[in-house]
Design a protein around this motif. Structure first.
Motif, PDB file in Angstrom:
ATOM      1  N   PHE A 121      32.073 -15.057 -11.014  1.00 16.39           N
ATOM      2  CA  PHE A 121      33.173 -14.379 -11.591  1.00 16.39           C
ATOM      3  C   PHE A 121      34.002 -13.277 -10.442  1.00 16.39           C
ATOM      4  O   PHE A 121      33.018 -12.819  -9.436  1.00 16.39           O
ATOM      5  N   THR A 122      34.842 -12.867 -10.580  1.00  9.61           N
ATOM      6  CA  THR A 122      35.471 -11.757 -10.005  1.00  9.61           C
ATOM      7  C   THR A 122      34.661 -10.399 -10.646  1.00  9.61           C
ATOM      8  O   THR A 122      33.858 -10.617 -11.559  1.00  9.61           O
ATOM      9  N   GLY A 123      35.183  -9.412  -9.975  1.00 14.87           N
ATOM     10  CA  GLY A 123      34.657  -8.023 -10.526  1.00 14.87           C
ATOM     11  C   GLY A 123      35.402  -7.672 -11.707  1.00 14.87           C
ATOM     12  O   GLY A 123      36.273  -8.533 -12.171  1.00 14.87           O
ATOM     13  N   THR A 124      35.479  -6.609 -12.277  1.00 16.67           N
ATOM     14  CA  THR A 124      36.110  -6.114 -13.488  1.00 16.67           C
ATOM     15  C   THR A 124      37.704  -6.365 -13.367  1.00 16.67           C
ATOM     16  O   THR A 124      38.333  -6.682 -14.492  1.00 16.67           O
ATOM     17  N   ASN A 125      38.285  -6.318 -12.376  1.00 17.18           N
ATOM     18  CA  ASN A 125      39.582  -6.357 -11.991  1.00 17.18           C
ATOM     19  C   ASN A 125      39.783  -7.803 -11.526  1.00 17.18           C
ATOM     20  O   ASN A 125      39.731  -8.412 -10.393  1.00 17.18           O
ATOM     21  N   SER A 126      40.233  -8.890 -12.674  1.00 13.60           N
ATOM     22  CA  SER A 126      40.375 -10.087 -12.333  1.00 13.60           C
ATOM     23  C   SER A 126      41.398 -10.602 -11.503  1.00 13.60           C
ATOM     24  O   SER A 126      41.744 -11.828 -11.015  1.00 13.60           O
ATOM     25  N   LYS A 127      42.566  -9.660 -11.063  1.00 15.22           N
ATOM     26  CA  LYS A 127      43.406  -9.845 -10.324  1.00 15.22           C
ATOM     27  C   LYS A 127      42.918  -9.869  -8.824  1.00 15.22           C
ATOM     28  O   LYS A 127      43.809 -10.680  -7.941  1.00 15.22           O
ATOM     29  N   LEU A 128      41.764  -9.333  -8.462  1.00 10.52           N
ATOM     30  CA  LEU A 128      41.396  -9.302  -7.129  1.00 10.52           C
ATOM     31  C   LEU A 128      40.478 -10.518  -7.186  1.00 10.52           C
ATOM     32  O   LEU A 128      39.167 -10.599  -7.773  1.00 10.52           O
ATOM     33  N   ARG A 129      40.705 -11.865  -6.643  1.00 10.79           N
ATOM     34  CA  ARG A 129      40.055 -12.939  -6.846  1.00 10.79           C
ATOM     35  C   ARG A 129      38.857 -13.208  -5.695  1.00 10.79           C
ATOM     36  O   ARG A 129      38.938 -14.183  -5.005  1.00 10.79           O
ATOM     37  N   SER A 130      37.972 -12.321  -5.744  1.00  9.64           N
ATOM     38  CA  SER A 130      36.899 -12.380  -5.069  1.00  9.64           C
ATOM     39  C   SER A 130      35.721 -11.947  -5.805  1.00  9.64           C
ATOM     40  O   SER A 130      35.483 -11.311  -6.718  1.00  9.64           O
ATOM     41  N   PRO A 131      34.310 -12.650  -5.449  1.00  7.82           N
ATOM     42  CA  PRO A 131      33.163 -12.513  -5.966  1.00  7.82           C
ATOM     43  C   PRO A 131      32.979 -10.966  -6.360  1.00  7.82           C
ATOM     44  O   PRO A 131      32.830 -10.224  -5.701  1.00  7.82           O
ATOM     45  N   GLY A 132      32.369 -10.843  -7.834  1.00  9.60           N
ATOM     46  CA  GLY A 132      32.158  -9.617  -8.151  1.00  9.60           C
ATOM     47  C   GLY A 132      31.048  -9.549  -9.313  1.00  9.60           C
ATOM     48  O   GLY A 132      30.409  -8.405  -9.796  1.00  9.60           O
ATOM     49  N   HIS A 133      30.730 -10.604  -9.890  1.00  9.35           N
ATOM     50  CA  HIS A 133      29.889 -10.802 -10.937  1.00  9.35           C
ATOM     51  C   HIS A 133      29.148 -12.331 -10.938  1.00  9.35           C
ATOM     52  O   HIS A 133      29.879 -13.236 -10.642  1.00  9.35           O
ATOM     53  N   VAL A 134      27.913 -12.404 -11.332  1.00 12.29           N
ATOM     54  CA  VAL A 134      27.325 -13.847 -11.662  1.00 12.29           C
ATOM     55  C   VAL A 134      26.488 -13.810 -12.663  1.00 12.29           C
ATOM     56  O   VAL A 134      25.791 -12.889 -13.299  1.00 12.29           O
ATOM     57  N   GLY A 135      26.275 -15.035 -13.386  1.00 13.92           N
ATOM     58  CA  GLY A 135      25.314 -15.404 -14.487  1.00 13.92           C
ATOM     59  C   GLY A 135      24.901 -16.812 -14.141  1.00 13.92           C
ATOM     60  O   GLY A 135      25.175 -17.391 -13.281  1.00 13.92           O
ATOM     61  N   ILE A 136      24.066 -17.142 -15.033  1.00 13.93           N
ATOM     62  CA  ILE A 136      23.423 -18.602 -15.187  1.00 13.93           C
ATOM     63  C   ILE A 136      23.859 -19.330 -16.576  1.00 13.93           C
ATOM     64  O   ILE A 136      23.760 -18.767 -17.436  1.00 13.93           O
ATOM     65  N   ILE A 137      24.311 -20.483 -16.324  1.00 16.78           N
ATOM     66  CA  ILE A 137      24.696 -21.151 -17.722  1.00 16.78           C
ATOM     67  C   ILE A 137      23.164 -21.427 -18.303  1.00 16.78           C
ATOM     68  O   ILE A 137      22.073 -21.912 -17.849  1.00 16.78           O
ATOM     69  N   SER A 138      23.355 -20.859 -19.735  1.00 19.23           N
ATOM     70  CA  SER A 138      22.135 -21.039 -20.480  1.00 19.23           C
ATOM     71  C   SER A 138      22.155 -22.061 -21.511  1.00 19.23           C
ATOM     72  O   SER A 138      21.266 -22.710 -21.917  1.00 19.23           O
ATOM     73  N   SER A 139      23.260 -22.578 -21.690  1.00 14.63           N
ATOM     74  CA  SER A 139      23.681 -23.793 -22.698  1.00 14.63           C
ATOM     75  C   SER A 139      24.956 -24.138 -22.577  1.00 14.63           C
ATOM     76  O   SER A 139      25.857 -23.272 -22.416  1.00 14.63           O
ATOM     77  N   ILE A 140      25.136 -25.500 -22.990  1.00 18.31           N
ATOM     78  CA  ILE A 140      26.236 -25.958 -23.028  1.00 18.31           C
ATOM     79  C   ILE A 140      26.285 -26.925 -24.282  1.00 18.31           C
ATOM     80  O   ILE A 140      25.332 -27.828 -24.530  1.00 18.31           O
ATOM     81  N   ASP A 141      26.965 -26.787 -25.221  1.00 17.54           N
ATOM     82  CA  ASP A 141      27.003 -27.487 -26.663  1.00 17.54           C
ATOM     83  C   ASP A 141      27.863 -28.628 -26.476  1.00 17.54           C
ATOM     84  O   ASP A 141      28.276 -29.147 -25.686  1.00 17.54           O
ATOM     85  N   GLU A 142      27.576 -29.627 -27.370  1.00 14.31           N
ATOM     86  CA  GLU A 142      28.441 -30.799 -27.585  1.00 14.31           C
ATOM     87  C   GLU A 142      29.793 -30.975 -27.291  1.00 14.31           C
ATOM     88  O   GLU A 142      30.450 -31.889 -27.061  1.00 14.31           O
ATOM     89  N   ASP A 143      30.596 -29.908 -27.656  1.00 15.47           N
ATOM     90  CA  ASP A 143      31.869 -29.607 -27.346  1.00 15.47           C
ATOM     91  C   ASP A 143      32.264 -29.139 -26.008  1.00 15.47           C
ATOM     92  O   ASP A 143      33.410 -28.737 -25.788  1.00 15.47           O
ATOM     93  N   GLY A 144      31.164 -28.936 -25.465  1.00 18.71           N
ATOM     94  CA  GLY A 144      31.348 -28.261 -23.742  1.00 18.71           C
ATOM     95  C   GLY A 144      31.487 -26.798 -23.896  1.00 18.71           C
ATOM     96  O   GLY A 144      31.854 -26.247 -22.702  1.00 18.71           O
TER      97      GLY A 144
END
Length: 180
Positions: A121-144
């Motif tokens: 993800f971007t950092g807290t300012n989404s207008k600056l389109r550079s990496p600033g946050h990461v996470g790991i997908i923990s689940s995806i339901d049947e609706d995506g």
């Protein structure tokens, strides 16, 4: 159980025999094709098993407090410290920052991402389109609908699971596969 073993043995025998003779395998009767398909569908592949192990480990860290510039469960985690700590326990090294994670692994379309993939993800300012946050997908339901686990400096102030919508959806940059 004997019938299941017979079906698997038969399937393997037909496949091995046909390869040895370099001919096309004969079609299995429909009832056996369905049985084999059902059995194989219940056997998780290595990547799914690894993703499950990664998620089980990551979820064991739920509630660990947020700590800037830290990658330690005793002191706390920042976002990339959490992700690097999790993957380091499974042999993946070489990434510690959100920028590092954006460059590592194989980029996948969000629609093709799976449990265990890293979201950048971007950092807290989404207008600056550079990496600033990461996470790991923990689940995806049947609706995506995707949920991800991350260490948040926001109201959770620690490792938490969040829906990928609204605020985070606007900040989303890419999905990266590290577990293959």
């Amino acid at each position: 159980m004997k019938k299941t073993l017979f079906i698997i043995s038969f399937f393997l025998f037909v496949g091995l025999t046909s390869k040895a003779q370099e001919t096309k395998p004969k079609s299995l009767p429909k009832q056996y094709q369905e049985a084999v398909t059902n059995i194989l569908g219940q056997i998780p592949d290595a990547a799914n098993q690894k993703a499950t192990q990664v998620m089980d480990f990551a979820k064991s860290l739920l509630g660990v407090k947020y700590k800037y510039a830290s990658a330690s469960p005793e002191r706390g985690f920042d976002c990339s410290g959490f992700v690097s700590y999790v993957f380091k326990n499974f042999g993946f090294t070489g990434a510690r920052s959100s920028v590092d994670f954006a460059k590592k692994g194989k980029q996948v379309k969000l629609e093709e991402a799976k449990v265990g993939d890293v979201l950048v993800f971007t950092g807290t300012n989404s207008k600056l389109r550079s990496p600033g946050h990461v996470g790991i997908i923990s689940s995806i339901d049947e609706d995506g609908k995707i949920k991800f686990i991350h260490s948040s400096s926001g109201k959770a102030k620690g490792v938490t699971i969040t829906d990928l919508e609204g605020y985070y959806k606007n900040r989303f940059l890419k999905a990266v596969t590290l577990v293959e």
